[in-house]
Enzyme design. Structure first.
Site, PDB file in Angstrom:
ATOM      1  CE  LYS A  48      31.396   7.919 -23.332  1.00 50.70           C
ATOM      2  NZ  LYS A  48      31.478   7.867 -21.829  1.00 50.70           N
ATOM      3  CG  HIS A 108      27.764  -0.840 -23.750  1.00 49.16           C
ATOM      4  ND1 HIS A 108      26.794   0.129 -23.746  1.00 49.16           N
ATOM      5  CD2 HIS A 108      28.703  -0.425 -22.854  1.00 49.16           C
ATOM      6  CE1 HIS A 108      27.134   1.086 -22.884  1.00 49.16           C
ATOM      7  NE2 HIS A 108      28.276   0.767 -22.332  1.00 49.16           N
ATOM      8  CB  SER A 138      31.319  10.452 -26.904  1.00 56.48           C
ATOM      9  OG  SER A 138      31.230  10.238 -25.519  1.00 56.48           O
TER      10      SER A 138
END
Length: 295
Positions: A48, A108, A138
């Site tokens: 995010k 990620h 988020s």
């Protein structure tokens, strides 16, 4: 598709002390045989933080600004997500095997879980970091709509988990700091989400220079326009609506929700903000990374 009860809301699995989505943890074994190529470019972020945004920018750069070519497939096919694995979908590793050079990849993963081949090949990394408060908000909404995560519970309990690093991909503090330090030994372009919101054209120029490409100014202007939040939110090739709705439930929250800086102020209570600030100061002590939580 597997039965719902077997697929959704599984607990996180720990790999080398890092909590991950169950399916993503399962994808790491096959990834050990992944071979990076020297002309790969890796897009790395904590979740995010603008990953899809930068992925679309880079694909446009690689396609010479040709919008039609960037409609050829969803973003997760054009920029394979290394550790991606979901029931009923091809894995990121499988998509990579069909991707011709020069490849754009996304992850990620913290450094402890990153395939060593990416470091050995000195693959260029475009890293995007976003202020922790907006990431937390988020991520909470993403947990709610992406049912491969455990149930996030209340915002208050999720914020505690986020601060403790007990969310998927672990500690935000560690993630942003270790990739920041990697700049000293590896080709890393470290960008800030807030800078991209403030002046996208300037940041796109940095990306162009980093990957050794050049485009006419009007093409760069077109990329700025095409990768604006509203354009991408309405673009079926970037808004993740092509994945099954029983995995990503956009009726709960859109994958691309607001895309602004400072949205945390509509969610954090005064007490939560004070607690977060104190913890943040402790975790980021001695680090010369500075974030803006509003513009």
């Amino acid at each position: 598709m597997e039965p719902v009860q077997d697929t959704y809301r599984p607990p996180l699995e720990y790999v080398k002390g890092v909590p991950l989505i169950k399916y993503f943890a399962e994808a790491l074994g096959p990834l050990e045989s992944f071979q990076a190529w020297p002309d790969d470019v890796l897009i790395s972020t904590y979740p995010k933080s603008g990953t899809t945004w930068v992925s679309e920018i880079l694909d446009l750069i690689y396609q010479g600004g040709d919008l039609q070519k960037c409609q050829r497939a969803p973003i997760y096919v054009r920029v394979p997500f290394l550790e991606f694995k979901m029931p009923g979908c091809p894995t990121g590793f499988e998509l990579l095997e069909d991707t011709p050079a020069p490849r754009l990849l996304k992850t990620h993963l913290p450094l402890a879980l990153l395939p060593q081949t990416l470091l050995d090949q000195k693959v260029k990394v475009v890293y995007v970091a976003r202020n922790a408060k907006d990431v937390a908000v988020s991520f909470y909404h993403f947990y709610r709509m992406a049912k491969v995560h455990p149930d996030p519970g209340t915002w208050d309990s999720f914020l505690e988990d986020f601060m403790a690093g007990e969310v998927s991909y672990g500690s935000w503090y560690q993630h942003v700091q270790e990739w920041w330090e990697l700049r000293h030994t590896h080709p890393v372009l470290y960008l800030f989400y807030e800078d991209m919101k403030e002046n996208p054209k300037r940041e796109i120029q940095k990306i162009l220079e980093f990957v050794g490409r050049s485009l006419p100014e009007e093409t760069v202007e077109d990329i700025v326009q095409h990768t604006s939040f509203q354009e991408m939110k309405n673009n079926a090739m970037t808004n993740y609506r092509t994945l099954p709705s029983d995995l990503l439930d956009h009726s709960i929250s859109a994958f691309m929700r607001k895309g602004i800086t400072g949205d945390w102020k509509s969610t954090f209570t005064v007490a939560q903000n004070e607690r977060f600030e104190a913890y943040y100061a402790e975790k980021m002590a001695g680090c010369n990374l500075h974030f803006r939580s509003e513009l």
